[in-house]
Design a protein around this motif. Structure first.
Motif, PDB file in Angstrom:
ATOM      1  N   GLU A 256      -4.572 -13.568  18.272  1.00  0.00           N
ATOM      2  CA  GLU A 256      -3.031 -13.354  18.481  1.00  0.00           C
ATOM      3  C   GLU A 256      -2.965 -14.493  19.265  1.00  0.00           C
ATOM      4  O   GLU A 256      -3.794 -14.524  20.405  1.00  0.00           O
ATOM      5  CB  GLU A 256      -2.901 -11.590  18.795  1.00  0.00           C
ATOM      6  CG  GLU A 256      -3.320 -10.565  18.172  1.00  0.00           C
ATOM      7  CD  GLU A 256      -2.216 -10.185  17.696  1.00  0.00           C
ATOM      8  OE1 GLU A 256      -1.245 -11.058  18.190  1.00  0.00           O
ATOM      9  OE2 GLU A 256      -1.684  -9.964  16.630  1.00  0.00           O
TER      10      GLU A 256
ATOM     11  N   VAL B 170      -2.369 -10.728  24.541  1.00  0.00           N
ATOM     12  CA  VAL B 170      -2.732 -10.180  24.277  1.00  0.00           C
ATOM     13  C   VAL B 170      -2.747  -8.831  25.264  1.00  0.00           C
ATOM     14  O   VAL B 170      -2.783  -7.506  24.895  1.00  0.00           O
ATOM     15  CB  VAL B 170      -3.992 -10.422  24.158  1.00  0.00           C
ATOM     16  CG1 VAL B 170      -5.082  -8.784  24.142  1.00  0.00           C
ATOM     17  CG2 VAL B 170      -4.027 -11.114  22.775  1.00  0.00           C
ATOM     18  N   TRP B 171      -3.670  -8.675  26.877  1.00  0.00           N
ATOM     19  CA  TRP B 171      -3.225  -7.614  27.516  1.00  0.00           C
ATOM     20  C   TRP B 171      -2.222  -7.361  27.362  1.00  0.00           C
ATOM     21  O   TRP B 171      -1.958  -5.704  27.852  1.00  0.00           O
ATOM     22  CB  TRP B 171      -3.806  -8.386  29.026  1.00  0.00           C
ATOM     23  CG  TRP B 171      -3.742  -7.623  30.263  1.00  0.00           C
ATOM     24  CD1 TRP B 171      -2.091  -7.752  31.291  1.00  0.00           C
ATOM     25  CD2 TRP B 171      -4.212  -6.259  30.071  1.00  0.00           C
ATOM     26  NE1 TRP B 171      -2.632  -6.620  32.476  1.00  0.00           N
ATOM     27  CE2 TRP B 171      -3.563  -6.030  31.588  1.00  0.00           C
ATOM     28  CE3 TRP B 171      -4.752  -5.666  29.453  1.00  0.00           C
ATOM     29  CZ2 TRP B 171      -3.995  -4.799  32.029  1.00  0.00           C
ATOM     30  CZ3 TRP B 171      -5.223  -4.173  30.164  1.00  0.00           C
ATOM     31  CH2 TRP B 171      -4.914  -4.154  31.729  1.00  0.00           C
ATOM     32  N   ALA B 172      -0.829  -7.614  27.543  1.00  0.00           N
ATOM     33  CA  ALA B 172       0.036  -7.472  28.169  1.00  0.00           C
ATOM     34  C   ALA B 172       0.827  -6.494  26.615  1.00  0.00           C
ATOM     35  O   ALA B 172       1.839  -5.480  26.786  1.00  0.00           O
ATOM     36  CB  ALA B 172       1.154  -7.967  28.273  1.00  0.00           C
ATOM     37  N   ARG B 173       0.733  -7.334  25.715  1.00  0.00           N
ATOM     38  CA  ARG B 173       1.467  -6.425  23.798  1.00  0.00           C
ATOM     39  C   ARG B 173       0.772  -6.061  23.711  1.00  0.00           C
ATOM     40  O   ARG B 173       0.596  -4.474  22.173  1.00  0.00           O
ATOM     41  CB  ARG B 173       1.494  -8.239  23.530  1.00  0.00           C
ATOM     42  CG  ARG B 173       2.401  -9.083  23.734  1.00  0.00           C
ATOM     43  CD  ARG B 173       2.930  -9.893  22.998  1.00  0.00           C
ATOM     44  NE  ARG B 173       1.655 -10.936  22.592  1.00  0.00           N
ATOM     45  CZ  ARG B 173       1.330 -10.577  21.459  1.00  0.00           C
ATOM     46  NH1 ARG B 173       1.062  -9.999  20.898  1.00  0.00           N
ATOM     47  NH2 ARG B 173      -0.072 -11.679  21.335  1.00  0.00           N
ATOM     48  N   ILE B 174      -1.113  -5.732  23.838  1.00  0.00           N
ATOM     49  CA  ILE B 174      -1.883  -4.703  23.038  1.00  0.00           C
ATOM     50  C   ILE B 174      -2.498  -3.697  23.585  1.00  0.00           C
ATOM     51  O   ILE B 174      -2.252  -2.393  23.456  1.00  0.00           O
ATOM     52  CB  ILE B 174      -2.885  -5.427  21.969  1.00  0.00           C
ATOM     53  CG1 ILE B 174      -2.039  -6.530  20.921  1.00  0.00           C
ATOM     54  CG2 ILE B 174      -3.696  -4.710  21.268  1.00  0.00           C
ATOM     55  CD1 ILE B 174      -2.239  -7.537  20.272  1.00  0.00           C
TER      56      ILE B 174
ATOM     57  N   PRO C  49      -0.456  -1.058  25.727  1.00  0.00           N
ATOM     58  CA  PRO C  49      -0.384   0.289  25.277  1.00  0.00           C
ATOM     59  C   PRO C  49      -1.083   1.078  24.632  1.00  0.00           C
ATOM     60  O   PRO C  49      -0.958   1.773  24.457  1.00  0.00           O
ATOM     61  CB  PRO C  49       0.492  -0.484  23.780  1.00  0.00           C
ATOM     62  CG  PRO C  49       0.915  -1.864  24.678  1.00  0.00           C
ATOM     63  CD  PRO C  49       0.117  -2.368  25.852  1.00  0.00           C
TER      64      PRO C  49
ATOM     65  N   PHE D  21       3.464  -6.069  34.573  1.00  0.00           N
ATOM     66  CA  PHE D  21       3.211  -4.974  32.980  1.00  0.00           C
ATOM     67  C   PHE D  21       2.666  -4.079  32.719  1.00  0.00           C
ATOM     68  O   PHE D  21       1.688  -3.521  31.848  1.00  0.00           O
ATOM     69  CB  PHE D  21       2.942  -6.527  31.773  1.00  0.00           C
ATOM     70  CG  PHE D  21       1.789  -6.613  32.945  1.00  0.00           C
ATOM     71  CD1 PHE D  21       0.034  -6.378  32.706  1.00  0.00           C
ATOM     72  CD2 PHE D  21       1.664  -8.405  33.565  1.00  0.00           C
ATOM     73  CE1 PHE D  21      -0.600  -7.334  33.100  1.00  0.00           C
ATOM     74  CE2 PHE D  21       0.463  -8.933  33.679  1.00  0.00           C
ATOM     75  CZ  PHE D  21      -0.077  -7.543  33.890  1.00  0.00           C
TER      76      PHE D  21
ATOM     77  N   LEU E 163       0.292   0.022  16.698  1.00  0.00           N
ATOM     78  CA  LEU E 163      -0.925  -1.342  16.767  1.00  0.00           C
ATOM     79  C   LEU E 163      -0.922  -1.043  15.333  1.00  0.00           C
ATOM     80  O   LEU E 163      -1.808  -1.922  14.773  1.00  0.00           O
ATOM     81  CB  LEU E 163      -1.539  -1.027  17.633  1.00  0.00           C
ATOM     82  CG  LEU E 163      -1.757  -0.847  19.431  1.00  0.00           C
ATOM     83  CD1 LEU E 163      -3.460  -0.266  19.817  1.00  0.00           C
ATOM     84  CD2 LEU E 163      -1.168  -1.884  19.892  1.00  0.00           C
TER      85      LEU E 163
END
Length: 451
Positions: free
Chosen positions: A86, A90-94, A97, A160, A450
């Motif tokens: 990825e 990754v922290w903010a997008r996965i 959430p 974020f 996800l």
């Protein structure tokens, strides 16, 4: 003199084993006697063992100190395979959430799955770096028999970071203090509660400063992600005119009770500060090498800084420290060894020490565990060495570092209690954990978007 006296009986004896001595020499033909959670004696095989003592057969096995995962995320077991390949962030997008959609029971079962994986990998203690619903995580850890340092994930800023993952400085401290008073020293002392700081990017100056004060007042530790990537350095230089370690020094956080995870982007003067304040350094090789780079580990060791290893959770890899050791050795050899023609830049014994004594020091339990010595806690793992990928060998330590896997662990003892015997985990229902985990994995993936 006889080992046994009238009415004197051990709880467990590991019979006719080889074991790893503190100097990493191997002693053969030994019985290890365990009583009241500690190693009572290590003697030559031969003396009769009274009836009623639980016997672990050590033929063809090497007893090693239990491995210690000094930085993990037990709530991330349901993220397996999701963040590899990825792009940032990754922290903010996965991760955000994912964590923001976890329920208390998700955390409980994720922790159960993590504990199961760790036991079957030879890990006997770990440092959890914080997530939601840590009360349920503690319950799962207690049931597993593992030893653990547990923190709450605290954050009070960050664009974020959603509102439900942020609390005020006052609320963060109160919640952690409450967790400490409820759960610290449970499980006959196996559970320790520390303060946690998620990162420099999500924790304000006030939160860091007050956390340092609160941790010292309770004589406990602090666990935080630190210098994991260049963004942290840029952020500190732009906002505070200091590098990250200098910034923490100005806030009074540096000290022997601070565990810093990752430690990749550090200047030379920062290493001096870490050494001066006896900060505990932990590397997560597979996580760091996949995203952030090569730490200055040879220099740290040369300076006498305590270094441990962590898995960083199962989101991108596994919880097997043998895999971390193997990857780290190759990485250090390629980056620091080959350019300078130094084939022993990261020797096998040093790597095993990081995964055992180094981890114990990071968790502030180095006086109690991390090596096999009379009087220390009986936190032990048995490696089945009588296998074609491990024997015969000119150097068993080298071969274990290069070839051993989690499946080579046959038995695990924690706090003097047998938690796995001949690959059968005795403290947990593996079938139920796998069933519930698969069900929750699918439900959570849908809920957090996800898939």
């Amino acid at each position: 003199m006889a080992l046994y006296h009238k009415d004197d009986k051990d709880d467990v004896v590991i019979k006719n084993c080889s074991y790893l001595k503190p100097d990493f020499a191997i002693a053969k033909g030994k019985n290890i006697h365990i009583k009241n959670g500690r190693i009572r004696a290590i003697v030559d095989t031969g003396e009769d063992i009274p009836p009623g003592v639980e016997i672990i057969h050590g033929d063809g096995k090497l007893v090693i100190p239990g491995l210690i995962d000094a930085h993990t995320h037990v709530a991330q077991q349901f993220l397996k395979g999701r963040i590899l390949d990825e792009f940032p962030m990754v922290w903010a997008r996965i991760l955000v959430p994912y964590e923001s959609h976890l329920t208390a029971e998700d955390v409980y079962w994720s922790t159960k799955l993590a504990c199961l994986e760790m036991i079957k990998s030879g890990t006997t203690a770990f440092a959890e770096s914080g997530g939601p619903f840590m009360e349920r995580a503690v319950m799962a850890i207690l049931e597993s028999g593992l030893r653990a340092v547990v923190t709450r994930s605290t954050m009070d800023m960050g664009a974020f970071v959603p509102e439900n993952m942020r609390q005020s400085v006052e609320d963060n401290l109160k919640l952690t203090e409450s967790l400490y008073r409820q759960y610290n020293n449970l499980g006959e002392g196996r559970i320790k509660i520390w303060f946690g700081l998620r990162s420099l990017l999500t924790c304000s100056r006030e939160l860091i400063k007050e956390t340092a004060v609160a941790a010292r007042s309770l004589a406990t530790g602090v666990h935080m992600h630190f210098t994991e990537h260049r963004d942290e350095v840029s952020y500190c230089l732009e906002n505070y005119k200091k590098r990250p370690t200098e910034y923490l020094q100005s806030l009074g956080l540096l000290g022997p009770n601070l565990l810093t995870a990752h430690n990749v982007v550090l200047a030379e003067n920062e290493l001096e500060l870490l050494k001066e304040y006896e900060v505990k350094v932990v590397h997560c090789p597979r996580s760091n090498l996949g995203n952030h780079g090569f730490p200055k580990t040879p220099r740290m060791l040369q300076m006498g800084i305590s270094v441990g290893l962590g898995s960083d959770g199962a989101a991108a890899s596994s919880l097997c420290l043998f895999d971390e050791i193997r990857v780290f050795r190759s990485a250090m050899h390629a980056f620091w060894g080959l350019p300078y023609f130094d084939p022993v830049v990261m020797p096998a014994k040093v790597l095993l020490k990081m995964a055992t004594a180094g981890g114990a020091n990071a968790l502030l339990i180095g006086e109690e565990t991390g090596s096999i010595e009379v009087g220390k806690k009986a936190d032990l793992a048995l490696v089945d060495i009588d296998q074609p990928h491990l024997q015969p060998t000119y150097n068993l330590i080298n071969t274990i570092v290069e070839a051993a896997t989690s499946k080579d662990i046959s038995d695990v003892i924690i706090d003097g209690k047998v938690v796995m015997k001949e690959r059968q985990v005795l403290t947990m229902d593996e079938e139920a954990i796998m069933f519930e985990s698969k069900k929750r994995f699918g439900e959570l993936a849908k809920r957090a978007g996800l898939q």
